[in-house]
Enzyme design. Structure first.
Site, PDB file in Angstrom:
ATOM      1  N   ASP A  57       0.972  -1.186   0.060  1.00  0.00           N
ATOM      2  CA  ASP A  57       0.041  -0.070   0.152  1.00  0.00           C
ATOM      3  C   ASP A  57       0.922   1.145   0.098  1.00  0.00           C
ATOM      4  O   ASP A  57       1.791   1.481   1.109  1.00  0.00           O
ATOM      5  CB  ASP A  57      -0.744   0.082   1.405  1.00  0.00           C
ATOM      6  N   TYR A 147      -7.332  15.691  -7.414  1.00  0.00           N
ATOM      7  CA  TYR A 147      -6.628  14.981  -8.507  1.00  0.00           C
ATOM      8  C   TYR A 147      -5.567  15.696  -8.830  1.00  0.00           C
ATOM      9  O   TYR A 147      -4.481  15.359  -8.933  1.00  0.00           O
ATOM     10  CB  TYR A 147      -7.221  13.966  -9.373  1.00  0.00           C
ATOM     11  N   THR A 185      -9.955   5.467 -15.969  1.00  0.00           N
ATOM     12  CA  THR A 185     -10.806   6.170 -16.698  1.00  0.00           C
ATOM     13  C   THR A 185     -12.230   5.488 -16.991  1.00  0.00           C
ATOM     14  O   THR A 185     -13.102   6.134 -17.607  1.00  0.00           O
ATOM     15  CB  THR A 185     -10.124   6.390 -18.146  1.00  0.00           C
TER      16      THR A 185
HETATM   17  N1  LIG Z   1      -5.173   6.068 -17.458  1.00  0.00           N
HETATM   18  C1  LIG Z   1      -5.177   7.311 -17.482  1.00  0.00           C
HETATM   19  O1  LIG Z   1      -5.872   7.997 -18.507  1.00  0.00           O
HETATM   20  C2  LIG Z   1      -4.095   7.917 -16.614  1.00  0.00           C
HETATM   21  C3  LIG Z   1      -3.868   9.501 -17.180  1.00  0.00           C
HETATM   22  C4  LIG Z   1      -3.056  10.345 -16.272  1.00  0.00           C
HETATM   23  C5  LIG Z   1      -2.223   9.774 -15.314  1.00  0.00           C
HETATM   24  N2  LIG Z   1      -2.648   8.456 -15.050  1.00  0.00           N
HETATM   25  C6  LIG Z   1      -1.922   7.941 -13.736  1.00  0.00           C
HETATM   26  O2  LIG Z   1      -1.231   6.715 -14.090  1.00  0.00           O
HETATM   27  C7  LIG Z   1      -1.010   5.927 -13.046  1.00  0.00           C
HETATM   28  C8  LIG Z   1      -1.775   4.489 -13.144  1.00  0.00           C
HETATM   29  O3  LIG Z   1      -3.068   4.515 -13.470  1.00  0.00           O
HETATM   30  P1  LIG Z   1      -3.711   3.656 -14.477  1.00  0.00           P
HETATM   31  O4  LIG Z   1      -4.607   4.140 -15.734  1.00  0.00           O
HETATM   32  O5  LIG Z   1      -2.882   2.496 -14.619  1.00  0.00           O
HETATM   33  O6  LIG Z   1      -5.017   3.217 -13.198  1.00  0.00           O
HETATM   34  P2  LIG Z   1      -5.447   1.787 -12.796  1.00  0.00           P
HETATM   35  O7  LIG Z   1      -6.638   2.154 -12.010  1.00  0.00           O
HETATM   36  O8  LIG Z   1      -5.529   0.774 -13.892  1.00  0.00           O
HETATM   37  O9  LIG Z   1      -4.322   1.212 -11.938  1.00  0.00           O
HETATM   38  C9  LIG Z   1      -4.026   1.635 -10.424  1.00  0.00           C
HETATM   39  C10 LIG Z   1      -3.573   0.641  -9.767  1.00  0.00           C
HETATM   40  O10 LIG Z   1      -3.469   1.317  -8.606  1.00  0.00           O
HETATM   41  C11 LIG Z   1      -3.582   0.314  -7.241  1.00  0.00           C
HETATM   42  N3  LIG Z   1      -3.630   1.036  -6.054  1.00  0.00           N
HETATM   43  C12 LIG Z   1      -4.920   1.848  -5.661  1.00  0.00           C
HETATM   44  N4  LIG Z   1      -4.726   2.160  -4.367  1.00  0.00           N
HETATM   45  C13 LIG Z   1      -3.431   1.709  -4.030  1.00  0.00           C
HETATM   46  C14 LIG Z   1      -2.748   1.894  -2.920  1.00  0.00           C
HETATM   47  N5  LIG Z   1      -2.847   2.727  -1.850  1.00  0.00           N
HETATM   48  N6  LIG Z   1      -1.315   1.234  -3.044  1.00  0.00           N
HETATM   49  C15 LIG Z   1      -0.856   0.465  -3.924  1.00  0.00           C
HETATM   50  N7  LIG Z   1      -1.612   0.542  -5.116  1.00  0.00           N
HETATM   51  C16 LIG Z   1      -2.754   1.122  -5.192  1.00  0.00           C
HETATM   52  C17 LIG Z   1      -4.926  -0.212  -8.056  1.00  0.00           C
HETATM   53  O11 LIG Z   1      -5.300  -1.284  -7.318  1.00  0.00           O
HETATM   54  C18 LIG Z   1      -4.637  -0.576  -9.421  1.00  0.00           C
HETATM   55  O12 LIG Z   1      -3.954  -1.541  -9.899  1.00  0.00           O
HETATM   56  C19 LIG Z   1      -2.089   6.551 -11.743  1.00  0.00           C
HETATM   57  O13 LIG Z   1      -1.082   7.255 -10.922  1.00  0.00           O
HETATM   58  C20 LIG Z   1      -2.859   7.618 -12.658  1.00  0.00           C
HETATM   59  O14 LIG Z   1      -3.204   8.614 -11.599  1.00  0.00           O
HETATM   60  C21 LIG Z   1      -3.298   7.804 -15.562  1.00  0.00           C
END
Ligand SMILES: NC(=O)c1ccc[n+]([C@@H]2O[C@H](COP(=O)([O-])OP(=O)(O)OC[C@H]3O[C@@H](n4cnc5c(N)ncnc54)[C@H](O)[C@@H]3O)[C@@H](O)[C@H]2O)c1
Length: 253
Positions: A57, A147, A185
């Site tokens: 975490d 965010y 998303t």
């Molecule tokens: N997908 C997008 O469009 C996008 C855009 C900009 C930035 N991001 C950033 O990229 C990163 C990854 O996002 P993603 O799209 O893969 O999202 P996702 O939801 O697919 O993956 C996020 C992961 O983080 C894990 N998680 C949540 N809380 C947690 C905690 N306390 N400790 C450890 N793990 C935890 C979740 O279980 C999940 O597996 C994030 O930081 C997100 O803000 C994503």
């Protein structure tokens, strides 16, 4: 990437998962970490013998200490850290509760801070840290205040850490994705969005795939980017480049 020991947070799926898969395919030893343990373990089992799963975490200092100690004990001193764990929520500032605001900061910003602090101590032979910021941490976006504040903060931490860790051979950069097709998303907060209209507003006219972000992260992790530190790399299909004017007739110009 043989000899590279990678720790990826939020690696059960999405961008973190795509990174873990890419690094493992290139011969790195990869520690996938998440709070979604069942999915994380099942996914890790598909990545071969050099991929390991651990519960981490990112908001827990103890979890960070345990994970890096376990890597060191296994002879896998960390050389690359990808801080990908995160979550988003959509609400105006007026409609955001204090608990929700704190949760966004804790998960997206404090989690990254703890990762940097841990990496600074654990990367004894130098290395590379890649933080997932966001386009929303570059351009202020209505209804993404909590965010966005966290992600602007991630970019600030990235630059400070780059300055503080350069003399130890640790590079620190952030990646700022636009809209990537992952769980984040598709959560209910975004269910009412007009996705088609949004996609039309993206210069490249499509959303990105997690693998397209992972390839940029791999570049920042590898020696190919050996003189790159303290920077933000946008992976957004051109969204931050500027504004496209709507088509209007010449008489009106
Ligand atoms: N997908 C997008 O469009 C996008 C855009 C900009 C930035 N991001 C950033 O990229 C990163 C990854 O996002 P993603 O799209 O893969 O999202 P996702 O939801 O697919 O993956 C996020 C992961 O983080 C894990 N998680 C949540 N809380 C947690 C905690 N306390 N400790 C450890 N793990 C935890 C979740 O279980 C999940 O597996 C994030 O930081 C997100 O803000 C994503």
């Amino acid at each position: 990437m043989r000899g590279t020991n990678v720790l990826v947070t939020g690696a059960s799926g999405g961008i973190g998962g795509a990174c873990a898969e890419l690094f493992a395919a290139h011969g790195a030893t990869v520690y996938l970490t998440d709070v979604n343990d069942d999915t994380g373990r099942a996914f890790t089992a598909t990545l071969g013998a050099n991929a390991y799963y651990r519960h981490l975490d990112v908001t827990s200092e103890t979890d960070w200490a345990d994970a890096t100690a376990a890597m060191a004990a296994a002879g896998h001193d960390i050389t690359v850290l990808v801080n990908s764990a995160g979550a988003a929520m959509k609400a105006t500032l007026a409609d955001t509760t204090l608990d929700q605001f704190r949760r966004m900061i804790d998960l997206n910003l404090v989690g990254t801070f703890l990762g940097l602090k841990t990496a600074a101590a654990a990367m004894v032979g130098g290395g590379s840290v890649i933080n997932l910021a966001s386009l929303r941490g570059v351009l202020a976006t209505a209804e993404l205040g909590a965010y966005g504040a966290a992600k602007f903060g991630v970019r600030a931490l990235t630059k400070v850490a780059a300055l503080e860790l350069a003399d130890r051979g640790i590079r620190v950069n952030s990646v700022c994705p636009g809209s990537i097709e992952t769980e984040i998303t598709s959560v209910s907060d975004f269910a009412d969005d007009d996705v088609e209209a949004y996609v039309r507003s993206i210069p490249m006219q499509r959303r990105g795939a997690p693998e397209e972000v992972a390839k940029v992260i791999r570049f920042l992790a590898a020696d190919d980017s050996s003189y790159v530190t303290g920077t933000d790399l946008l992976v957004d299909g051109g969204q931050a480049a500027g504004v496209r004017t709507p088509k209007i007739s010449n008489e009106k110009v």
